[in-house]
Scaffold this motif. Structure first.
Motif, PDB file in Angstrom:
ATOM      1  N   LEU A   6       0.865  -1.177   0.000  1.00 48.29           N
ATOM      2  CA  LEU A   6       0.000   0.000   0.000  1.00 48.29           C
ATOM      3  C   LEU A   6       0.902   1.227   0.000  1.00 48.29           C
ATOM      4  O   LEU A   6       1.584   1.511   0.992  1.00 48.29           O
ATOM      5  N   ASN A   7       0.932   1.928  -1.110  1.00 49.79           N
ATOM      6  CA  ASN A   7       1.760   3.118  -1.238  1.00 49.79           C
ATOM      7  C   ASN A   7       1.074   4.278  -0.525  1.00 49.79           C
ATOM      8  O   ASN A   7      -0.071   4.603  -0.816  1.00 49.79           O
ATOM      9  N   ALA A   8       1.764   4.894   0.423  1.00 47.48           N
ATOM     10  CA  ALA A   8       1.182   5.988   1.199  1.00 47.48           C
ATOM     11  C   ALA A   8       1.120   7.255   0.357  1.00 47.48           C
ATOM     12  O   ALA A   8       2.087   7.623  -0.303  1.00 47.48           O
ATOM     13  N   LEU A   9      -0.021   7.915   0.384  1.00 45.96           N
ATOM     14  CA  LEU A   9      -0.197   9.150  -0.367  1.00 45.96           C
ATOM     15  C   LEU A   9      -0.003  10.384   0.499  1.00 45.96           C
ATOM     16  O   LEU A   9       0.642  11.343   0.105  1.00 45.96           O
ATOM     17  N   GLN A  10      -0.583  10.353   1.705  1.00 50.99           N
ATOM     18  CA  GLN A  10      -0.568  11.514   2.580  1.00 50.99           C
ATOM     19  C   GLN A  10      -0.556  11.050   4.031  1.00 50.99           C
ATOM     20  O   GLN A  10      -1.124  10.008   4.351  1.00 50.99           O
ATOM     21  N   VAL A  11       0.072  11.816   4.895  1.00 46.73           N
ATOM     22  CA  VAL A  11       0.100  11.490   6.319  1.00 46.73           C
ATOM     23  C   VAL A  11      -0.991  12.283   7.024  1.00 46.73           C
ATOM     24  O   VAL A  11      -1.116  13.489   6.820  1.00 46.73           O
ATOM     25  N   HIS A  12      -1.768  11.591   7.830  1.00 46.46           N
ATOM     26  CA  HIS A  12      -2.807  12.225   8.646  1.00 46.46           C
ATOM     27  C   HIS A  12      -2.524  11.815  10.081  1.00 46.46           C
ATOM     28  O   HIS A  12      -2.918  10.735  10.500  1.00 46.46           O
ATOM     29  N   SER A  13      -1.823  12.667  10.799  1.00 49.07           N
ATOM     30  CA  SER A  13      -1.401  12.290  12.136  1.00 49.07           C
ATOM     31  C   SER A  13      -1.542  13.441  13.104  1.00 49.07           C
ATOM     32  O   SER A  13      -0.885  14.466  12.958  1.00 49.07           O
ATOM     33  N   ARG A  14      -2.361  13.294  14.098  1.00 54.96           N
ATOM     34  CA  ARG A  14      -2.528  14.288  15.145  1.00 54.96           C
ATOM     35  C   ARG A  14      -1.215  14.440  15.919  1.00 54.96           C
ATOM     36  O   ARG A  14      -0.829  15.530  16.315  1.00 54.96           O
ATOM     37  N   HIS A  15      -0.510  13.346  16.091  1.00 48.94           N
ATOM     38  CA  HIS A  15       0.759  13.358  16.825  1.00 48.94           C
ATOM     39  C   HIS A  15       1.748  14.340  16.200  1.00 48.94           C
ATOM     40  O   HIS A  15       2.388  15.109  16.897  1.00 48.94           O
ATOM     41  N   ASP A  16       1.890  14.324  14.894  1.00 52.72           N
ATOM     42  CA  ASP A  16       2.823  15.229  14.215  1.00 52.72           C
ATOM     43  C   ASP A  16       2.435  16.688  14.440  1.00 52.72           C
ATOM     44  O   ASP A  16       3.303  17.538  14.651  1.00 52.72           O
ATOM     45  N   LEU A  17       1.158  16.992  14.384  1.00 52.15           N
ATOM     46  CA  LEU A  17       0.691  18.367  14.606  1.00 52.15           C
ATOM     47  C   LEU A  17       0.959  18.820  16.030  1.00 52.15           C
ATOM     48  O   LEU A  17       1.398  19.931  16.277  1.00 52.15           O
ATOM     49  N   GLU A  18       0.724  17.921  16.994  1.00 53.99           N
ATOM     50  CA  GLU A  18       0.969  18.276  18.385  1.00 53.99           C
ATOM     51  C   GLU A  18       2.455  18.539  18.630  1.00 53.99           C
ATOM     52  O   GLU A  18       2.820  19.463  19.355  1.00 53.99           O
ATOM     53  N   THR A  19       3.331  17.776  17.979  1.00 56.45           N
ATOM     54  CA  THR A  19       4.766  17.980  18.119  1.00 56.45           C
ATOM     55  C   THR A  19       5.177  19.325  17.517  1.00 56.45           C
ATOM     56  O   THR A  19       5.972  20.048  18.098  1.00 56.45           O
ATOM     57  N   MET A  20       4.633  19.646  16.355  1.00 61.46           N
ATOM     58  CA  MET A  20       4.976  20.904  15.688  1.00 61.46           C
ATOM     59  C   MET A  20       4.607  22.115  16.535  1.00 61.46           C
ATOM     60  O   MET A  20       5.337  23.096  16.587  1.00 61.46           O
ATOM     61  N   PHE A  21       3.463  22.074  17.191  1.00 61.76           N
ATOM     62  CA  PHE A  21       2.959  23.218  17.918  1.00 61.76           C
ATOM     63  C   PHE A  21       3.218  23.142  19.415  1.00 61.76           C
ATOM     64  O   PHE A  21       2.725  23.965  20.176  1.00 61.76           O
ATOM     65  N   SER A  22       3.998  22.178  19.848  1.00 62.60           N
ATOM     66  CA  SER A  22       4.295  22.017  21.261  1.00 62.60           C
ATOM     67  C   SER A  22       5.136  23.197  21.768  1.00 62.60           C
ATOM     68  O   SER A  22       6.040  23.671  21.102  1.00 62.60           O
ATOM     69  N   VAL A  23       4.828  23.660  22.977  1.00 65.72           N
ATOM     70  CA  VAL A  23       5.588  24.751  23.585  1.00 65.72           C
ATOM     71  C   VAL A  23       6.469  24.219  24.717  1.00 65.72           C
ATOM     72  O   VAL A  23       6.892  24.965  25.586  1.00 65.72           O
ATOM     73  N   GLY A  24       6.729  22.899  24.681  1.00 61.25           N
ATOM     74  CA  GLY A  24       7.643  22.321  25.662  1.00 61.25           C
ATOM     75  C   GLY A  24       7.039  21.959  27.000  1.00 61.25           C
ATOM     76  O   GLY A  24       7.718  21.931  28.004  1.00 61.25           O
ATOM     77  N   TRP A  25       5.756  21.685  27.046  1.00 58.58           N
ATOM     78  CA  TRP A  25       5.115  21.324  28.311  1.00 58.58           C
ATOM     79  C   TRP A  25       5.658  20.037  28.819  1.00 58.58           C
ATOM     80  O   TRP A  25       5.735  19.046  28.613  1.00 58.58           O
TER      81      TRP A  25
END
Length: 91
Positions: free
Chosen positions: A72-91
């Protein structure tokens, strides 16, 4: 980066041996043993589509004990985890 999920069925009694062989292949980042329709799930991460094609059509064919695969060739990543890491303020 090209990502794919490779669903694998092995010959009887070969799950662990095949998983260990797969884990040593360049381009395979993880291998999971599973229950259900497939014996193993391998995650492939390659630099481009040609490298993925070589992995699937050449390198996997060299692994003894594999009965069948479905890629199964991946087309797009849909991950809440990645978004939370990007916007994390170091809590």
């Amino acid at each position: 980066m090209q990502n794919a999920v490779i669903l694998i069925n092995t010959e009887k009694g070969q799950v662990k041996a095949v998983a260990e062989r797969l884990a040593d292949i360049e381009g395979v980042s993880e291998v999971y043993s599973t229950c259900g329709r497939y014996d193993l799930v391998a995650i492939a991460r390659t630099r481009d589509f040609e490298s993925l094609a070589t992995l699937v059509t050449e390198r996997l064919n060299l692994v003894e004990g594999i009965r069948e695969t479905e890629t199964l060739n991946a087309l797009q990543v849909h991950s809440r985890h990645d978004l939370e890491t990007m916007f994390s303020v170091g809590w």
